[in-house]
Scaffold this active site. Structure first.
Site, PDB file in Angstrom:
ATOM      1  N   ARG A   1       0.854  -1.206   0.000  1.00 22.45           N
ATOM      2  CA  ARG A   1       0.000   0.000   0.000  1.00 22.45           C
ATOM      3  C   ARG A   1       0.887   1.252   0.000  1.00 22.45           C
ATOM      4  O   ARG A   1       0.965   1.947  -1.005  1.00 22.45           O
ATOM      5  CB  ARG A   1      -0.958  -0.018   1.199  1.00 22.45           C
ATOM      6  CG  ARG A   1      -2.124   0.949   1.035  1.00 22.45           C
ATOM      7  CD  ARG A   1      -1.777   2.385   1.340  1.00 22.45           C
ATOM      8  NE  ARG A   1      -1.257   2.539   2.702  1.00 22.45           N
ATOM      9  CZ  ARG A   1      -0.625   3.616   3.132  1.00 22.45           C
ATOM     10  NH1 ARG A   1      -0.421   4.643   2.318  1.00 22.45           N
ATOM     11  NH2 ARG A   1      -0.154   3.681   4.362  1.00 22.45           N
ATOM     12  N   ASP A   2       1.606   1.535   1.086  1.00 25.02           N
ATOM     13  CA  ASP A   2       2.504   2.694   1.093  1.00 25.02           C
ATOM     14  C   ASP A   2       3.563   2.505   0.001  1.00 25.02           C
ATOM     15  O   ASP A   2       3.963   3.460  -0.680  1.00 25.02           O
ATOM     16  CB  ASP A   2       3.168   2.834   2.471  1.00 25.02           C
ATOM     17  CG  ASP A   2       3.430   4.290   2.857  1.00 25.02           C
ATOM     18  OD1 ASP A   2       3.772   5.078   1.962  1.00 25.02           O
ATOM     19  OD2 ASP A   2       3.312   4.637   4.046  1.00 25.02           O
TER      20      ASP A   2
ATOM     21  N   HIS B   1       7.557   7.228   9.249  1.00 24.74           N
ATOM     22  CA  HIS B   1       8.329   7.439   8.025  1.00 24.74           C
ATOM     23  C   HIS B   1       9.744   7.810   8.441  1.00 24.74           C
ATOM     24  O   HIS B   1       9.972   8.325   9.535  1.00 24.74           O
ATOM     25  CB  HIS B   1       7.701   8.507   7.122  1.00 24.74           C
ATOM     26  CG  HIS B   1       6.603   7.936   6.267  1.00 24.74           C
ATOM     27  ND1 HIS B   1       6.826   7.410   5.026  1.00 24.74           N
ATOM     28  CD2 HIS B   1       5.291   7.764   6.525  1.00 24.74           C
ATOM     29  CE1 HIS B   1       5.687   6.956   4.535  1.00 24.74           C
ATOM     30  NE2 HIS B   1       4.729   7.161   5.423  1.00 24.74           N
TER      31      HIS B   1
ATOM     32  N   SER C   1       3.137  10.926   9.104  1.00 24.61           N
ATOM     33  CA  SER C   1       3.191  10.913   7.635  1.00 24.61           C
ATOM     34  C   SER C   1       4.416  11.613   7.078  1.00 24.61           C
ATOM     35  O   SER C   1       4.934  11.244   6.024  1.00 24.61           O
ATOM     36  CB  SER C   1       1.958  11.599   7.046  1.00 24.61           C
ATOM     37  OG  SER C   1       0.795  11.179   7.698  1.00 24.61           O
TER      38      SER C   1
ATOM     39  N   TYR D   1       3.925  18.375   4.090  1.00 25.16           N
ATOM     40  CA  TYR D   1       3.473  17.267   3.266  1.00 25.16           C
ATOM     41  C   TYR D   1       4.185  17.291   1.904  1.00 25.16           C
ATOM     42  O   TYR D   1       4.483  18.358   1.365  1.00 25.16           O
ATOM     43  CB  TYR D   1       1.948  17.340   3.082  1.00 25.16           C
ATOM     44  CG  TYR D   1       1.371  15.997   2.727  1.00 25.16           C
ATOM     45  CD1 TYR D   1       1.363  14.964   3.665  1.00 25.16           C
ATOM     46  CD2 TYR D   1       0.864  15.753   1.464  1.00 25.16           C
ATOM     47  CE1 TYR D   1       0.862  13.719   3.343  1.00 25.16           C
ATOM     48  CE2 TYR D   1       0.356  14.511   1.134  1.00 25.16           C
ATOM     49  CZ  TYR D   1       0.361  13.499   2.076  1.00 25.16           C
ATOM     50  OH  TYR D   1      -0.135  12.262   1.741  1.00 25.16           O
TER      51      TYR D   1
END
Lengths: 336, 336
Positions: free
Chosen positions: B13-14, B197, B168, B286
């Protein structure tokens, strides 16, 4: 909370392993100029196994240690130049030459339980050559915190200005680093340093644990350019220490540029944690055992990782490679 | 000290980001079989931006989420299959299809301050579809521990079995992870998870800080196959948790084999911490802002990293990309 932390960049020494000691004078000058501009306080320049390491056993250097140290010194008005010396590999004569070529600091490295063999070299560097001297206790995970302290005290008594807890196998956990560094800081008058490897993905985590426990010297390599899984990635470490309000004096954007523009192109491949590095950190075994374990594993049809785990439990040290076949044979019997 | 930790593997997924969502059914089957054999408890399978993410905006999937989930489920007698859903990207219909294809668990992901938009999806998944449900609070570094807790309580009230603190941007320090997880564990009845992360080299360090603070669910990706600097490297995490005497139930040698033999060949290049990832973690911004900052930096002759740092200070969130040019213009003036 604005404590100063002194950073030693080791890409020109630990990173020498990555390119099989093929640093040229030109490359060393380019890297040094960049690190100097980024205001890195110390740059270590040596064969991966220390000055005098160029040999059949450890691999021949392309340009000699002495030439590289001289080139670095001539191009480094700000950063001081350090070199590494392993007693038995490098000699007092090598050290004298390194000093004459411009080395400001020497790090005398021994196995964590063998500080006594550093006595002569530390004294000579300090008293005869007037160098800054670091005692570098390697494979620190193999000694209890108390034994590490006892060995560090020896190095301090010989005249070391700093003593390092050196996690050569990248085998320590943050809690273990904390325990060791706190004990050293509480019981030594000299400064305390920490050198990480990233085999368990903890190079940065362990280094900040060391700093929080009172270490004031830490090592990093730009782009993690060090043996095996590499060291604490310098540019990452500088960013993290800054976020934590420690002062390194290093210019973050400039060290990032050195890492990406100068160091990255030197790497034959990016430094990552592959299975070979991981199992060495997990087993806590020196990298010289890996090939022996692979050969023995093939011969006895045993997973070489199981052999390395057994060797780790026994606590083998360099020179005991002859035990590997016996261990493999025993494991093979147990499998049946 | 033999606490059980539940591991969720996110390379399917990631890791989908790493290959621009080009997973094929065949590859998913190969990876799933390996993970299943290694006894990984949960395998997350989805477009990088969650089910229904296949689009012009987020990139089209090669094979659809639903096909991939079905393929994984059919080849996974041991491991449960999870999927990710971002309200606004995936719909209740997508979720129903995923459930029918075999998804056991859904992770409903929102920005850390927007838990309220997960209410309908969590309730539907729990009450209508009978799934295990995780609330996934992203960009957790942007909220204080108290706000994170308040948002987590909302997700718990909707029926979440687990609530995640999701780093994230890879921007949290171990001390910040500890503080957040401890607060969640002390004040929630549901389980608490952590997703890392590696932008600051702390994915493993932060994950073990989370576990020590009481998290019982943690995410990893084999070979760090996740967006940007990747996640906590699963095989490394399994080794470290084992060294710390936590029980994951995962077979270390088998997960190492999956990482090296199946995942590594999928990667276009090894996952490392490059300057782009580092600055995003350091600034806490982000990744969608990176290209905007680079363009604005060129236009106004400002280092794009300084722009990202400013954006981080302001605390921009996705959708505010139009602010980047203004910031660049301001910085340019300040430079003069």
């Amino acid at each position: 909370m604005s404590q100063e932390i002194t950073l030693v960049e080791v890409a020109l020494r630990d990173g020498s392993h990555v390119i099989r000691h093929q640093y040229t004078k030109e490359k060393v000058i380019e890297v040094t100029k960049g690190l100097n501009e980024a205001k890195v306080p110390y740059i270590e320049v040596s064969h991966g196994d220390g000055i005098g390491g160029s040999s059949i056993q450890y691999g021949f250097s392309k340009d000699s240690d002495i030439e590289l140290i001289r080139a670095a010194k001539e191009n480094s008005p700000f950063s001081k130049i350090a070199c590494l010396l392993l007693p038995g590999v490098g000699t007092l004569d090598d050290l004298k030459e390194a000093r004459e070529a411009g080395a400001d600091m020497v790090r005398i490295a021994t196995h964590v339980t063998e500080a006594d063999i550093s006595a002569e070299h530390i004294k000579f560097a300090k008293n005869e050559l007037g160098m800054e001297v670091v005692g570098f206790l390697m494979m620190a995970h193999m000694a209890s915190p108390e034994v590490l302290l006892e060995q560090a005290k020896l190095m301090e008594s010989y005249g070391a200005d700093v003593v390092y807890c050196t996690d050569s196998a990248g085998a320590l956990l943050p809690s273990e680093v904390k325990e060791r560094i706190e004990l050293l800081v509480a019981n030594l008058n000299c400064k305390v340093g920490f050198h990480a490897h990233n085999n368990l993905g903890l190079a940065i985590g362990n280094t900040i644990a060391a700093v929080e426990a009172g270490a004031s010297f830490v090592d990093g390599s730009a782009r993690s350019m060090g043996a095996g899984a590499g060291n604490a990635q310098t540019e990452v470490l500088v960013a993290v220490l800054d976020k934590m309000n420690y002062q390194t004096g290093v210019d973050l954007f400039k060290i990032m540029d050195v890492a990406q523009d100068i160091i990255a192109p030197l790497l034959p491949e990016p430094v990552i944690i592959d299975n070979d590095s991981l199992i060495l950190g997990y087993a806590g075994v020196y990298s010289s055992f890996r090939l022996f374990a692979q050969r023995a594993g093939k011969k006895y049809n045993v997973d070489s990782r199981s052999i390395l785990m057994e060797l780790g439990k026994i606590g083998v040290v360099g020179g005991q490679e002859d035990m590997v076949m016996d261990i493999a044979a025993q494991l093979s019997k147990r499998q049946e």
